[in-house]
Write a protein that holds these residues in place. Structure first.
Motif, mmCIF file in Angstrom:
data_model
loop_
_atom_site.group_PDB
_atom_site.id
_atom_site.type_symbol
_atom_site.label_atom_id
_atom_site.label_comp_id
_atom_site.label_asym_id
_atom_site.label_seq_id
_atom_site.Cartn_x
_atom_site.Cartn_y
_atom_site.Cartn_z
ATOM 1 N N LYS A 11 -2.423 4.191 5.482
ATOM 2 C CA LYS A 11 -2.151 3.306 4.347
ATOM 3 C C LYS A 11 -3.331 3.319 3.386
ATOM 4 O O LYS A 11 -4.472 3.180 3.787
ATOM 5 C CB LYS A 11 -1.921 1.881 4.839
ATOM 6 N N LYS A 38 -4.661 1.212 0.356
ATOM 7 C CA LYS A 38 -4.489 -0.070 -0.321
ATOM 8 C C LYS A 38 -4.908 0.031 -1.785
ATOM 9 O O LYS A 38 -5.652 0.918 -2.177
ATOM 10 C CB LYS A 38 -5.318 -1.138 0.388
ATOM 11 N N PRO A 84 0.824 -1.211 0.000
ATOM 12 C CA PRO A 84 0.000 0.000 0.000
ATOM 13 C C PRO A 84 0.856 1.258 0.000
ATOM 14 O O PRO A 84 1.996 1.245 0.456
ATOM 15 C CB PRO A 84 -0.787 -0.123 1.306
ATOM 16 N N GLN A 122 1.722 4.598 1.641
ATOM 17 C CA GLN A 122 1.551 5.061 3.013
ATOM 18 C C GLN A 122 2.321 6.345 3.235
ATOM 19 O O GLN A 122 3.304 6.628 2.581
ATOM 20 C CB GLN A 122 1.957 3.999 4.020
#
Length: 153
Positions: A52, A54, A38, A40
């Protein structure tokens, strides 16, 4: 006459007080590029917990702050082949309380840079709907007093 003026003043103060308490809502979605992990980043309000985003979902951040300091970490290998994490200088973005903001974020092709595109609400909802991301979102609450809290659904 004084009673009417007092009632109007009371209503105005109540309305303004409620408007200031409404958090800013920041919606973040990844663009179509897939990656191994992900995306972040950290914030200055809570620099130890990452937010985060995704690949298969989107993020909603509700914050009572009027600006958000965003920090991105960079990992590099030093002379002894040790991985070192460097926190970059924060970038501050201002947000108005009670408003919603929509962004699409993704990696630029063949680069370590990220593209950020502000979207309208309809464009965001269409993007989320067409890519089947609507059922998979993460909600964070980011406050000046409590830091970052990941909400469970």
């Amino acid at each position: 006459m004084k009673t009417t003026a007092f009632i109007c003043l009371f209503c105005l103060v109540t309305f303004l007080g409620q408007a200031q308490l409404a958090p800013a809502k920041i919606y973040l979605v990844r663009n179509g590029l897939q990656s191994l992990g992900p995306l972040q980043f950290l914030t200055t309000l809570n620099p130890d917990k990452p937010i985060k985003i995704k690949n298969n979902g989107y993020v909603l951040i509700e914050t009572d702050a009027d600006s958000l300091g965003i920090i991105r970490e960079a990992t590099y290998s030093d002379n002894d082949n040790q991985l070192t994490t460097l926190k970059r200088k924060p970038i501050f973005v201002t947000f108005e309380q009670g408003k919603s903001y929509y962004f699409k974020i993704g990696g630029a092709a063949y680069s370590s840079h990220f593209d950020v595109e502000e979207m309208t609400e309809r464009a965001f909802l269409l993007y989320v709907g067409l890519n089947d991301l609507g059922s998979n979102f993460t909600k964070y609450t980011l406050s000046k007093s409590g830091g970052l809290v990941k909400n469970t659904q």
